[in-house]
Design a protein around this motif. Sequence first.
Motif: not given
Length: 149
Positions: A75-93, A95-101, A107-109
Motif C-alpha cells: 500500500l505504501l509503495g502504491g501511494v508512493s507511486g501515485v505521489i511520484t506520478w503526480r509530482t514528476t515530469t519528464f521534459v525533452a527538448d 538541447a537537453e532532457f530534464r526530470v523535474e520533481r 528539483t530539476s535534473s
Amino acid sequence: MDPTLGPAPEPSAAAPAPSHRETLVERPSPLTGLARSGIALAAVAVIIVREFLESGEAFGGTALFAGIAAGVVALLGGVSGVITWRTTTFVADDAEFRVERNFISRTSSRVDYTKVQSIDVSQPFVARLLGLAKVHIDVGAPAGSTSPT
C-alpha cells in the motif's frame, strides 16, 4: 512532367523550416508504484495461498501478521507511486532532457544530450507484466573536470 503527379508545388507555398521542435512533456506511468511494490504484492499472494493450502481455514497469527505487514508495504509503495506520478515530469527538448520533481522541494535534473555516454533499459518482471521499463542514463563528466583520487 508526369501528368499523374499533378503540378509541382510553388516554392513560396512550401512550409518554412521550423527553427526548433516542440518541447515534449511527459509524466511517469501511474502504475509505477505498483511496479515498485511488486515484491511486496507477490509476498502477500504467497502468504495467502500458502496459509490457505496448509490449513484451509482462517489465518494463523504469524502468517496473518506477515500478510498484513506485506500488504502495508504494498500500500505504501502504491501511494508512493501515485505521489511520484503526480509530482514528476519528464521534459525533452532539442538541447537537453530534464526530470523535474515538485514534491516537498522543487528539483530539476538536467542531462545535456552531448554528455550522454550510454542509455540502459531494463524490465524487471513486475514492470514487464505492466508494460513498463526502467531507464538509466549514464552521463560523462564535464570537459576539463578531473575525478577525485
